[in-house]
Scaffold this motif. Sequence first.
Motif, PDB file in Angstrom:
ATOM      1  N   LEU A 163     -10.268   1.144   1.561  1.00  0.00           N
ATOM      2  CA  LEU A 163      -9.244   1.192   0.516  1.00  0.00           C
ATOM      3  C   LEU A 163      -8.176   0.124   0.739  1.00  0.00           C
ATOM      4  N   ILE A 164      -7.857  -0.170   1.991  1.00  0.00           N
ATOM      5  CA  ILE A 164      -6.950  -1.277   2.279  1.00  0.00           C
ATOM      6  C   ILE A 164      -7.583  -2.589   1.813  1.00  0.00           C
TER       7      ILE A 164
ATOM      8  N   ILE B 141       1.933   2.903   1.659  1.00  0.00           N
ATOM      9  CA  ILE B 141       2.571   2.697   0.362  1.00  0.00           C
ATOM     10  C   ILE B 141       1.489   2.287  -0.631  1.00  0.00           C
ATOM     11  N   PRO B 142       1.170   3.144  -1.606  1.00  0.00           N
ATOM     12  CA  PRO B 142       0.147   2.768  -2.587  1.00  0.00           C
ATOM     13  C   PRO B 142       0.693   1.771  -3.604  1.00  0.00           C
ATOM     14  N   GLN B 143      -0.190   1.064  -4.265  1.00  0.00           N
ATOM     15  CA  GLN B 143       0.232   0.177  -5.340  1.00  0.00           C
ATOM     16  C   GLN B 143       0.981   0.996  -6.397  1.00  0.00           C
TER      17      GLN B 143
ATOM     18  N   ALA C   7      -0.147  -7.899  -1.906  1.00  0.00           N
ATOM     19  CA  ALA C   7      -1.118  -8.079  -0.816  1.00  0.00           C
ATOM     20  C   ALA C   7      -0.722  -7.229   0.383  1.00  0.00           C
ATOM     21  N   PHE C   8      -1.675  -6.517   0.946  1.00  0.00           N
ATOM     22  CA  PHE C   8      -1.404  -5.678   2.109  1.00  0.00           C
ATOM     23  C   PHE C   8      -1.191  -6.568   3.336  1.00  0.00           C
TER      24      PHE C   8
ATOM     25  N   SER D 201      -0.255  -1.245  -0.745  1.00  0.00           N
ATOM     26  CA  SER D 201       0.504  -2.496  -0.698  1.00  0.00           C
ATOM     27  C   SER D 201       1.222  -2.709   0.626  1.00  0.00           C
ATOM     28  N   ASP D 202       1.386  -1.628   1.418  1.00  0.00           N
ATOM     29  CA  ASP D 202       2.128  -1.777   2.674  1.00  0.00           C
ATOM     30  C   ASP D 202       1.906  -0.534   3.541  1.00  0.00           C
ATOM     31  N   ILE D 203       2.312  -0.640   4.799  1.00  0.00           N
ATOM     32  CA  ILE D 203       2.334   0.487   5.712  1.00  0.00           C
ATOM     33  C   ILE D 203       3.670   0.435   6.446  1.00  0.00           C
ATOM     34  N   LEU D 204       4.347   1.580   6.465  1.00  0.00           N
ATOM     35  CA  LEU D 204       5.652   1.672   7.111  1.00  0.00           C
ATOM     36  C   LEU D 204       5.543   2.519   8.360  1.00  0.00           C
ATOM     37  N   TYR D 205       6.113   2.019   9.445  1.00  0.00           N
ATOM     38  CA  TYR D 205       6.123   2.754  10.705  1.00  0.00           C
ATOM     39  C   TYR D 205       7.445   3.483  10.859  1.00  0.00           C
ATOM     40  N   ALA D 206       7.466   4.430  11.778  1.00  0.00           N
ATOM     41  CA  ALA D 206       8.629   5.300  11.925  1.00  0.00           C
ATOM     42  C   ALA D 206       9.916   4.504  12.143  1.00  0.00           C
TER      43      ALA D 206
END
Length: 250
Positions: free
Chosen positions: A235-236, A156-158, A136-137, A242-247
Amino acid sequence: MKDDAPDLATLQTSFAQALQYRPSDVAGLITDNLFSAEQRLQIYRNNFVISLSEVLEATYPAVKAVVGDECFSALARQHILTTPLEQGDVSHYGGGFDQTICAQATLTDAVPYLADLAALEWLVDRASMCNAALAAFPLEKLQGLTEQRLADARLIPQPACWLLNSDYAVASLWLAIRDEQLDGLTIRTSESAIVLPGPAVIATTQAGTALVQLARQHQPLGQASQDMLAVLGELIAAQVFSDILYADEM
């Protein structure tokens, strides 16, 4: 079987070649009785073709729905005789059916989108065998974003995700055939597909598949085009990521 039969591995190879009408010495090893050696082989060939045709029917129901039973049977037979079964597990059989279709010039002239539809159905079949759960996003990570922080972020794609770009609306066609709602479908328009375990087919644009490719290359969203960013939200919502990563998380 005659007394001078070869070893089991050689015999199995010769028999497999004979089933596909390829040169083989196996007929010479079969003793004639009520049926000749060739007649016996033909019984096995027929059963072999029927069995693998049923596998192809299960894998490519949309293709069959488009071309009809008779045409599909001919296509299946052509594929079976030109594409060897390389392992005992028939659940993995059927890849390359789109190439078999491409080799039929008359058919591709009449139904130019059929090969792409077959390519999509193969991805759907692969996805149906994948037991990976969709992560789950974390929508809460999108709250309070600044433009710069988003530009530096990486999606981060599935882990299990298949992509297809087509000159035709084959994803919409597949969905329409599945749902038996073909009214209003315009097939002659470019469309892309994202396939997830389930299986789930998401009709999108080339910008959508390009966004997934960007994520796979570990590139930040600052590298995405405006067209890619325009489909980000949908798409989200469709669980492509599945996720988003920040710097500060990398």
